[in-house]
Write a protein that holds these residues in place. Structure first.
Motif, PDB file in Angstrom:
ATOM      1  N   ILE A  83       4.817  -2.022   6.566  1.00 53.85           N
ATOM      2  CA  ILE A  83       5.245  -0.640   6.746  1.00 53.85           C
ATOM      3  C   ILE A  83       4.845   0.166   5.519  1.00 53.85           C
ATOM      4  CG2 ILE A  83       7.181   0.877   7.226  1.00 53.85           C
ATOM      5  CD1 ILE A  83       6.607  -1.165   9.447  1.00 53.85           C
ATOM      6  N   PRO A  84       3.991   1.185   5.677  1.00 59.23           N
ATOM      7  CA  PRO A  84       3.576   1.988   4.514  1.00 59.23           C
ATOM      8  C   PRO A  84       4.763   2.758   3.937  1.00 59.23           C
ATOM      9  CG  PRO A  84       2.159   2.373   6.436  1.00 59.23           C
ATOM     10  CD  PRO A  84       3.360   1.641   6.920  1.00 59.23           C
ATOM     11  N   GLY A  85       4.642   3.145   2.690  1.00 55.91           N
ATOM     12  CA  GLY A  85       5.706   3.922   2.066  1.00 55.91           C
ATOM     13  C   GLY A  85       5.302   4.416   0.689  1.00 55.91           C
ATOM     14  N   ARG A  86       6.231   5.092   0.045  1.00 60.87           N
ATOM     15  CA  ARG A  86       5.989   5.641  -1.298  1.00 60.87           C
ATOM     16  C   ARG A  86       6.887   4.941  -2.317  1.00 60.87           C
ATOM     17  NH1 ARG A  86       5.974  12.105  -0.909  1.00 60.87           N
ATOM     18  NH2 ARG A  86       4.985  11.810  -2.938  1.00 60.87           N
ATOM     19  N   TYR A  87       7.159   3.674  -2.060  1.00 63.72           N
ATOM     20  CA  TYR A  87       8.089   2.917  -2.885  1.00 63.72           C
ATOM     21  C   TYR A  87       7.541   2.733  -4.295  1.00 63.72           C
ATOM     22  CZ  TYR A  87       4.884  -0.642  -1.048  1.00 63.72           C
ATOM     23  OH  TYR A  87       3.769  -1.335  -0.675  1.00 63.72           O
ATOM     24  N   GLU A  88       8.450   2.438  -5.222  1.00 60.91           N
ATOM     25  CA  GLU A  88       8.087   2.205  -6.613  1.00 60.91           C
ATOM     26  C   GLU A  88       8.157   0.712  -6.914  1.00 60.91           C
ATOM     27  OE1 GLU A  88      10.622   4.517  -9.063  1.00 60.91           O
ATOM     28  OE2 GLU A  88       9.923   6.455  -8.270  1.00 60.91           O
ATOM     29  N   GLY A  89       7.274   0.256  -7.772  1.00 60.96           N
ATOM     30  CA  GLY A  89       7.260  -1.152  -8.141  1.00 60.96           C
ATOM     31  C   GLY A  89       6.149  -1.918  -7.455  1.00 60.96           C
ATOM     32  N   ASN A  90       5.860  -3.096  -7.977  1.00 62.28           N
ATOM     33  CA  ASN A  90       4.762  -3.907  -7.481  1.00 62.28           C
ATOM     34  C   ASN A  90       5.186  -4.724  -6.259  1.00 62.28           C
ATOM     35  OD1 ASN A  90       2.987  -3.096  -9.527  1.00 62.28           O
ATOM     36  ND2 ASN A  90       3.767  -4.663 -10.921  1.00 62.28           N
ATOM     37  N   ARG A  91       4.237  -4.966  -5.383  1.00 64.13           N
ATOM     38  CA  ARG A  91       4.423  -5.849  -4.229  1.00 64.13           C
ATOM     39  C   ARG A  91       3.295  -6.863  -4.265  1.00 64.13           C
ATOM     40  NH1 ARG A  91       3.051  -6.626   1.269  1.00 64.13           N
ATOM     41  NH2 ARG A  91       4.837  -6.826   2.709  1.00 64.13           N
TER      42      ARG A  91
ATOM     43  N   TRP B 118     -11.510   1.777   9.954  1.00 66.79           N
ATOM     44  CA  TRP B 118     -10.581   0.690  10.260  1.00 66.79           C
ATOM     45  C   TRP B 118      -9.133   1.148  10.088  1.00 66.79           C
ATOM     46  CZ3 TRP B 118      -8.656  -3.186   6.240  1.00 66.79           C
ATOM     47  CH2 TRP B 118      -7.885  -4.181   6.849  1.00 66.79           C
ATOM     48  N   PRO B 119      -8.289   1.008  11.110  1.00 69.03           N
ATOM     49  CA  PRO B 119      -6.877   1.391  10.994  1.00 69.03           C
ATOM     50  C   PRO B 119      -6.093   0.338  10.212  1.00 69.03           C
ATOM     51  CG  PRO B 119      -7.286   0.518  13.183  1.00 69.03           C
ATOM     52  CD  PRO B 119      -8.624   0.544  12.478  1.00 69.03           C
ATOM     53  N   SER B 120      -6.250   0.334   8.898  1.00 67.91           N
ATOM     54  CA  SER B 120      -5.728  -0.753   8.061  1.00 67.91           C
ATOM     55  C   SER B 120      -4.210  -0.828   8.049  1.00 67.91           C
ATOM     56  CB  SER B 120      -6.238  -0.595   6.619  1.00 67.91           C
ATOM     57  OG  SER B 120      -5.882   0.676   6.100  1.00 67.91           O
ATOM     58  N   GLY B 121      -3.524   0.241   8.446  1.00 62.83           N
ATOM     59  CA  GLY B 121      -2.069   0.221   8.440  1.00 62.83           C
ATOM     60  C   GLY B 121      -1.463  -0.103   9.780  1.00 62.83           C
ATOM     61  N   ASP B 122      -2.279  -0.522  10.769  1.00 61.60           N
ATOM     62  CA  ASP B 122      -1.753  -0.701  12.118  1.00 61.60           C
ATOM     63  C   ASP B 122      -1.496  -2.178  12.416  1.00 61.60           C
ATOM     64  OD1 ASP B 122      -0.891   0.024  14.678  1.00 61.60           O
ATOM     65  OD2 ASP B 122      -2.537   1.449  14.934  1.00 61.60           O
TER      66      ASP B 122
ATOM     67  N   SER C  73       0.840  -1.188   0.000  1.00 62.23           N
ATOM     68  CA  SER C  73       0.000   0.000   0.000  1.00 62.23           C
ATOM     69  C   SER C  73       0.877   1.240   0.000  1.00 62.23           C
ATOM     70  CB  SER C  73      -0.925   0.022   1.224  1.00 62.23           C
ATOM     71  OG  SER C  73      -1.627   1.241   1.276  1.00 62.23           O
ATOM     72  N   ARG C  74       0.617   2.092  -0.958  1.00 61.90           N
ATOM     73  CA  ARG C  74       1.327   3.376  -0.997  1.00 61.90           C
ATOM     74  C   ARG C  74       0.418   4.516  -0.549  1.00 61.90           C
ATOM     75  NH1 ARG C  74       3.820   0.566  -5.401  1.00 61.90           N
ATOM     76  NH2 ARG C  74       2.116   1.083  -6.798  1.00 61.90           N
ATOM     77  N   GLU C  75      -0.737   4.131   0.019  1.00 65.26           N
ATOM     78  CA  GLU C  75      -1.644   5.152   0.541  1.00 65.26           C
ATOM     79  C   GLU C  75      -1.062   5.768   1.811  1.00 65.26           C
ATOM     80  OE1 GLU C  75      -4.223   6.002  -1.042  1.00 65.26           O
ATOM     81  OE2 GLU C  75      -5.059   4.298  -2.146  1.00 65.26           O
ATOM     82  N   ASN C  76      -1.478   6.995   2.086  1.00 65.70           N
ATOM     83  CA  ASN C  76      -1.137   7.630   3.356  1.00 65.70           C
ATOM     84  C   ASN C  76      -2.169   7.168   4.376  1.00 65.70           C
ATOM     85  OD1 ASN C  76      -0.828   9.300   5.585  1.00 65.70           O
ATOM     86  ND2 ASN C  76      -0.449  11.141   4.383  1.00 65.70           N
ATOM     87  N   HIS C  77      -1.795   6.171   5.193  1.00 63.53           N
ATOM     88  CA  HIS C  77      -2.767   5.574   6.105  1.00 63.53           C
ATOM     89  C   HIS C  77      -3.249   6.567   7.160  1.00 63.53           C
ATOM     90  CE1 HIS C  77      -2.665   1.359   4.799  1.00 63.53           C
ATOM     91  NE2 HIS C  77      -1.443   1.633   4.410  1.00 63.53           N
ATOM     92  N   ARG C  78      -2.437   7.546   7.470  1.00 63.22           N
ATOM     93  CA  ARG C  78      -2.859   8.559   8.444  1.00 63.22           C
ATOM     94  C   ARG C  78      -4.006   9.392   7.880  1.00 63.22           C
ATOM     95  NH1 ARG C  78       2.474   7.755   8.320  1.00 63.22           N
ATOM     96  NH2 ARG C  78       3.633   7.412  10.265  1.00 63.22           N
ATOM     97  N   GLU C  79      -3.975   9.634   6.560  1.00 60.76           N
ATOM     98  CA  GLU C  79      -5.067  10.382   5.938  1.00 60.76           C
ATOM     99  C   GLU C  79      -6.279   9.496   5.697  1.00 60.76           C
ATOM    100  OE1 GLU C  79      -6.111  13.126   2.014  1.00 60.76           O
ATOM    101  OE2 GLU C  79      -4.236  11.998   2.091  1.00 60.76           O
ATOM    102  N   VAL C  80      -6.053   8.259   5.244  1.00 58.74           N
ATOM    103  CA  VAL C  80      -7.159   7.346   4.983  1.00 58.74           C
ATOM    104  C   VAL C  80      -8.016   7.165   6.227  1.00 58.74           C
ATOM    105  CG1 VAL C  80      -7.747   4.948   4.438  1.00 58.74           C
ATOM    106  CG2 VAL C  80      -5.997   6.126   3.105  1.00 58.74           C
ATOM    107  N   LEU C  81      -7.382   7.149   7.402  1.00 58.09           N
ATOM    108  CA  LEU C  81      -8.102   6.922   8.645  1.00 58.09           C
ATOM    109  C   LEU C  81      -9.072   8.062   8.970  1.00 58.09           C
ATOM    110  CD1 LEU C  81      -8.378   4.796  10.821  1.00 58.09           C
ATOM    111  CD2 LEU C  81      -6.513   5.878  12.080  1.00 58.09           C
ATOM    112  N   LYS C  82      -8.917   9.212   8.316  1.00 60.78           N
ATOM    113  CA  LYS C  82      -9.891  10.292   8.482  1.00 60.78           C
ATOM    114  C   LYS C  82     -11.251   9.902   7.910  1.00 60.78           C
ATOM    115  CE  LYS C  82      -8.500  14.263   6.917  1.00 60.78           C
ATOM    116  NZ  LYS C  82      -7.770  15.239   6.041  1.00 60.78           N
TER     117      LYS C  82
END
Length: 370
Positions: free
Chosen positions: A312-320, A153-157, A140-149
């Protein structure tokens, strides 16, 4: 975040989406899960119970390297596709003890991974899982802190896989098929260690509590954020806040911020404050934490009964892209006579000192009391 209902409702004052609770969304209210609710099952005896405590068969072929004092072990010079049933049992026991065990450069296929994991019991199925035998795990390259607004569900925790089920999973295995060079790591924290580092007074307090695990927040968020339908209706379970591991007999903290919303015996404000503390406790547990850097062909096997984890969330490039298999565990229970890991270590140390003193005294001809 394109699927979020909130993105369709922009405040004229701030220019940002309105914090709509997803139940205002028609796609959530109108969803009909295709599967029936689950009932309790009684899995066969844990395969780790049949293992040689010294794990001689496994360590005859695998080189062991512990990553931290508390949690995490790497096994090298071994292919999971080639290990025997006896070695699989010993691997399970090692996972019980170390929480998570890692492998690199594995040649497992999805079919072989499924076959291997069926050795450990009945394959479980995540509520959003499409294939009946495995689930695809992405990054996930989403900003989980913003998504939680905008989602409940705290999906990144930190969480233990589907801990809200009547029979939460015991073992999980994740094998990575695609991964960026940097980013997308996963962290695990030991539930044994989280319990050990509580004060004695707090241990006595939480020993008597039941944590309320729920899939309701995940249910709403999956529909709203992922745009897909959960297979089963939401479920709430009251599981012991401290559970006894059926193989090791050790106490582990059974609370996670991903799925636990309160404590059955406490009032609302009391629950909220205690949950705040446990979130801090988990995130500050560097002495019982391990972080794994993935690569294609890497595999992790962990025990959901004694660890929590998060990507761990991040702004990485490439598929996971990884393949996860999971098996049903027993319904969580608490045995008041069980001990913590530190308590066991101290007890064994003291017993060893007494035994040594008795042997030394006998050799010197001095009588010692029994």
């Amino acid at each position: 975040m394109a699927h979020l209902e909130s993105r369709k409702h922009i405040s004229p004052d701030s220019g940002f989406p309105v914090n709509l609770h997803p139940n205002f969304s028609e796609k959530i209210k109108n969803h009909v899960p295709p599967e029936e609710p689950r009932t309790q099952i009684f899995p066969d005896k844990d395969r780790a119970s049949f293992a040689d405590p010294e794990k001689k068969a496994l360590f005859a072929v695998a080189k062991r390297s512990d990553l931290t004092e508390s949690i995490g072990t790497v096994l090298e010079n071994v292919q999971l596709s080639q290990i025997t049933p006896i070695q699989l049992d010993e691997l399970a026991l090692l996972v019980n003890e170390r929480g998570v065990v890692f492998f690199r450069d594995q040649d497992l296929t999805t079919e072989k991974q499924v076959e291997l994991f069926e050795h450990y019991g009945i394959l479980d199925k995540h509520p959003a899982q499409k294939d009946v035998k495995h689930v695809i795990i992405r990054g996930s390259r989403e900003n989980h802190r913003e998504v939680l607004k905008y989602t409940p569900w705290p999906s990144g925790d930190f969480h233990a896989d589907t801990s809200f089920e009547i029979n939460p999973p015991s073992y999980s295995m994740l094998r990575m098929e695609e991964h960026p060079d940097v980013g997308g790591d996963t962290a695990w924290v030991s539930g044994y260690g989280l319990y050990d580092t509580l004060s004695k007074a707090m241990q006595r307090f939480v020993d008597g509590l039941h944590a309320v695990h729920t899939s309701r927040l995940q249910y709403d968020t999956i529909l709203d954020l992922w745009g897909t339908g959960p297979n089963r209706a939401p479920v709430d379970s009251h599981h012991p806040a401290v559970r006894t591991h059926p193989v090791t007999g050790l106490k582990a903290l059974n609370v996670n911020p991903g799925f636990v919303t309160s404590f059955a015996e406490l009032n609302k404000v009391e629950s909220d404050k205690l949950l705040d503390f446990f979130q801090y406790h988990i995130h500050s547990a560097d002495d019982h934490y391990v972080r794994w850097k993935w690569a294609v062909g890497s595999v992790a096997m962990w025990d959901n009964r004694c660890v929590v984890h998060r990507v761990i969330p991040g702004r990485y490039e490439g598929n996971r892209r990884g393949i996860r298999t999971t098996v049903f565990g027993e319904k969580p229970y608490f045995d008041p006579s069980s001990e913590s890991r530190y308590e066991r270590e101290d007890r064994l140390r003291q017993e060893g000192e007494v035994l040594k003193a008795q042997v030394d005294a006998k050799e010197s001809g001095i009588e010692t009391p029994a």
